[in-house]
Design an enzyme around this catalytic site. Structure first.
Site, PDB file in Angstrom:
ATOM      1  N   HIS A   1       0.854  -1.196   0.000  1.00 49.91           N
ATOM      2  CA  HIS A   1       0.000   0.000   0.000  1.00 49.91           C
ATOM      3  C   HIS A   1       0.881   1.234   0.000  1.00 49.91           C
ATOM      4  O   HIS A   1       1.835   1.318   0.773  1.00 49.91           O
ATOM      5  CB  HIS A   1      -0.889   0.004   1.255  1.00 49.91           C
ATOM      6  CG  HIS A   1      -1.712   1.248   1.387  1.00 49.91           C
ATOM      7  ND1 HIS A   1      -2.894   1.426   0.702  1.00 49.91           N
ATOM      8  CD2 HIS A   1      -1.508   2.381   2.093  1.00 49.91           C
ATOM      9  CE1 HIS A   1      -3.392   2.619   0.988  1.00 49.91           C
ATOM     10  NE2 HIS A   1      -2.571   3.220   1.836  1.00 49.91           N
TER      11      HIS A   1
ATOM     12  N   ASP B   1     -14.992   3.005   8.127  1.00 51.69           N
ATOM     13  CA  ASP B   1     -14.025   3.977   7.599  1.00 51.69           C
ATOM     14  C   ASP B   1     -14.694   4.932   6.633  1.00 51.69           C
ATOM     15  O   ASP B   1     -14.345   6.114   6.589  1.00 51.69           O
ATOM     16  CB  ASP B   1     -12.845   3.275   6.916  1.00 51.69           C
ATOM     17  CG  ASP B   1     -11.800   4.293   6.481  1.00 51.69           C
ATOM     18  OD1 ASP B   1     -11.258   4.984   7.366  1.00 51.69           O
ATOM     19  OD2 ASP B   1     -11.560   4.448   5.279  1.00 51.69           O
TER      20      ASP B   1
ATOM     21  N   ARG C   1     -14.063  13.033   9.093  1.00 53.29           N
ATOM     22  CA  ARG C   1     -12.727  13.619   9.344  1.00 53.29           C
ATOM     23  C   ARG C   1     -12.403  14.674   8.293  1.00 53.29           C
ATOM     24  O   ARG C   1     -11.819  15.716   8.596  1.00 53.29           O
ATOM     25  CB  ARG C   1     -11.654  12.516   9.311  1.00 53.29           C
ATOM     26  CG  ARG C   1     -11.670  11.632  10.543  1.00 53.29           C
ATOM     27  CD  ARG C   1     -10.829  10.388  10.340  1.00 53.29           C
ATOM     28  NE  ARG C   1      -9.454  10.704  10.020  1.00 53.29           N
ATOM     29  CZ  ARG C   1      -8.652   9.916   9.293  1.00 53.29           C
ATOM     30  NH1 ARG C   1      -9.092   8.783   8.797  1.00 53.29           N
ATOM     31  NH2 ARG C   1      -7.404  10.272   9.066  1.00 53.29           N
TER      32      ARG C   1
ATOM     33  N   SER D   1      -7.462   3.764   9.785  1.00 53.24           N
ATOM     34  CA  SER D   1      -8.174   3.841   8.508  1.00 53.24           C
ATOM     35  C   SER D   1      -7.488   2.967   7.454  1.00 53.24           C
ATOM     36  O   SER D   1      -8.125   2.131   6.798  1.00 53.24           O
ATOM     37  CB  SER D   1      -8.213   5.313   8.067  1.00 53.24           C
ATOM     38  OG  SER D   1      -8.566   5.440   6.720  1.00 53.24           O
TER      39      SER D   1
ATOM     40  N   LYS E   1      -8.583  -1.353   6.389  1.00 49.67           N
ATOM     41  CA  LYS E   1      -8.961  -1.707   5.013  1.00 49.67           C
ATOM     42  C   LYS E   1      -8.013  -2.754   4.438  1.00 49.67           C
ATOM     43  O   LYS E   1      -8.426  -3.680   3.758  1.00 49.67           O
ATOM     44  CB  LYS E   1      -8.956  -0.453   4.132  1.00 49.67           C
ATOM     45  CG  LYS E   1     -10.147   0.469   4.421  1.00 49.67           C
ATOM     46  CD  LYS E   1     -10.109   1.728   3.581  1.00 49.67           C
ATOM     47  CE  LYS E   1      -9.044   2.680   4.029  1.00 49.67           C
ATOM     48  NZ  LYS E   1      -9.112   4.031   3.513  1.00 49.67           N
TER      49      LYS E   1
HETATM   50  N1  URA Z   1      -5.665   7.238   3.419  1.00 47.04           N
HETATM   51  C1  URA Z   1      -6.595   6.510   4.065  1.00 47.04           C
HETATM   52  O1  URA Z   1      -7.072   5.498   3.555  1.00 47.04           O
HETATM   53  N2  URA Z   1      -6.991   6.925   5.277  1.00 47.04           N
HETATM   54  C2  URA Z   1      -6.500   8.028   5.889  1.00 47.04           C
HETATM   55  O2  URA Z   1      -6.891   8.330   6.983  1.00 47.04           O
HETATM   56  C3  URA Z   1      -5.539   8.771   5.187  1.00 47.04           C
HETATM   57  C4  URA Z   1      -5.120   8.357   3.956  1.00 47.04           C
END
Ligand code: URA
Length: 442
Positions: A88, A167, A174, A189, A193
């Site tokens: 990622h 999320d 947010r 977050s 995922k």
């Molecule tokens: N990318 C994400 O998936 N979440 C965040 O909080 C910031 C960047």
């Protein structure tokens, strides 16, 4: 339990219990808590932070708000299961590493269940790049995702609505409450995922510099450590690699352009910076997946795989498998350029001392590479083709980059930003290390 008491405790700097965090997360997902209380709680977390234990609890609670993929029984054509490892990136400009890396590590025996995102703001998105290939589709069903991984060793899809619904709601809140830039909230977050995709090991490319989300090395390191520590506490093997994002990565920025460049890389014609970052991350994926003992051994295996031509075959096989027209893609390569183009020329003779990745990324939004809002369209045949990189000597008037936009206006709107992204000086700037730091608990 009352939300106000949990908010007040966090506001005072207390360490919250798992039950208190669960009360907020589940209350927000099921609609029993109002946005104003969750917003206040997020702001308290933003200022007070979270302990590693709280961050791990928040990540796990978010993870279990939706579906968690189980790839455990998935066998390839040789009857082998796993290892399942994903990578990622926290987002950059010209960052097409996933497209090159997945077939390379798949050729080495690692399975890559890759769930990617779309372009947003100045950073590009893997799904938009892939969809610039005629016919390619990224909305795979779970069955297709599994079958394609079994067949080619990797598959590329988007996140479904069932993955970490908490999320989706929390990130949107947010975004409008000034609470995005919080290390524990970002950790929970991203990690929730990624763990939901079913990988047993993860390699994080934490980008650092003007073109990245984390501008300073200190912030990038804090995020990398938080991802490694939290992921490790959740039983996953995690590596965090901090990489430089001052200059766009590689020679091309744009949706189809980056697909094109990825194929060049798999044919041994990739630019040095892009290949250095890609191969290092590939090597760590082999280590995280237990295929190599050291990163050096991983690098050697990836280089041998690249030289064999197998990753190129897998790249094209994946395009065909996900509906893409390989012949048309190959025919368009080198020619798929918007008719609205101009050149970026050097204003002086000298060494290129900087090409500001952030400015190029923002200019890309004007040109139609990226988007400001999730509903904005993106265009396949626009972006940048750099003929020179930082450190090159150029003559006054020499073309540094070709620029393509969705229309004439986009070329004009981005002109100043693009001109100002380029710095030229009399002395060659010291080369910046691309691999800034590596953090792992392996
Ligand atoms: N990318 C994400 O998936 N979440 C965040 O909080 C910031 C960047």
């Amino acid at each position: 339990m009352r939300a106000v008491d949990v908010i007040v405790r966090k506001r005072g700097g207390a360490e919250l219990s798992r039950e208190e965090i669960a009360f907020i997360v589940s209350g927000y997902v099921d609609g029993s808590l109002p946005e104003y209380q969750v917003s206040a709680w997020l702001m308290a977390v933003f200022f007070r932070g979270m302990t590693p234990r709280e961050t791990a609890d928040l990540t796990e609670l978010m993870l279990h708000s939706g579906k968690v993929m189980n790839l455990a029984g998935l066998r390839d054509q040789n009857g082998r299961v796993g290892p399942f490892v994903d990578k990622h990136s926290t987002g950059g400009v010209g960052d097409k590493v996933s497209l090159i890396l997945a077939p390379i590590v798949a050729a080495c025996g690692v399975k890559v269940p890759m769930m990617s995102g779309r372009a947003l703001g100045h950073t590009g998105g893997t799904l938009d790049k892939l969809e610039s290939i005629p016919g390619y589709h990224t909305g795979l069903s779970e069955a297709e995702f599994r079958d394609f991984i079994a067949a080619d060793g990797f598959a590329m899809t988007g996140q479904t609505a069932e993955i970490v619904p908490a999320d989706k709601k929390l990130y949107a809140l947010r975004d409008v409450t000034g609470t995005v830039e919080s290390i524990p909230l970002i950790t929970a977050s991203i990690l929730s995922k990624k763990v939901a995709e079913g990988s047993e090991a993860l390699v994080f490319d934490v980008k650092c510099g003007p073109g990245a989300f984390m501008k300073s090395i200190e912030d990038a390191e804090a995020l990398a450590r938080s991802l490694v520590n939290t992921g490790t506490a959740m039983g996953k093997r995690i590596v965090g690699v901090i990489t430089d994002m001052s200059e766009p990565l590689g020679a091309m920025v744009g949706n189809f352009f980056e697909i094109e460049e990825s194929l060049d890389c798999l044919e041994g014609k990739g630019s040095a910076d892009l290949m250095e970052v890609t191969m290092r991350l590939c090597a760590w994926m082999l280590v995280a997946g237990g295929i190599a003992k050291t990163v050096e051994e991983g690098l050697a295996a990836c280089q041998a795989a690249l030289a064999s031509g197998k990753p190129r075959e897998l790249f094209l096989a994946n395009i065909a498998r996900q509906g893409g027209d390989v012949q048309r893609f190959l025919a368009l390569k080198g020619k798929y350029r918007s008719k609205y183009g101009r050149k970026l020329a050097a204003k002086d003779s000298g060494y290129i001392t900087g090409i500001d990745a952030y400015k190029i990324g923002v200019a890309g939004v004007f040109l139609g590479v990226g988007r400001d809002k999730t509903t904005d369209p993106v265009y396949p045949d626009v972006g940048f083709i750099f003929r020179h990189k930082v450190g090159d000597w150029v003559k006054k008037g020499e073309v540094v980059a070709e620029v393509y936009g969705k229309d004439e206006r986009s070329l004009e709107d981005s002109r100043e930003l693009i001109e100002s992204s380029l710095s030229i000086g009399p002395a060659k700037a010291a080369a910046r290390p691309l691999i800034v730091k590596e953090i792992t608990a392996l």
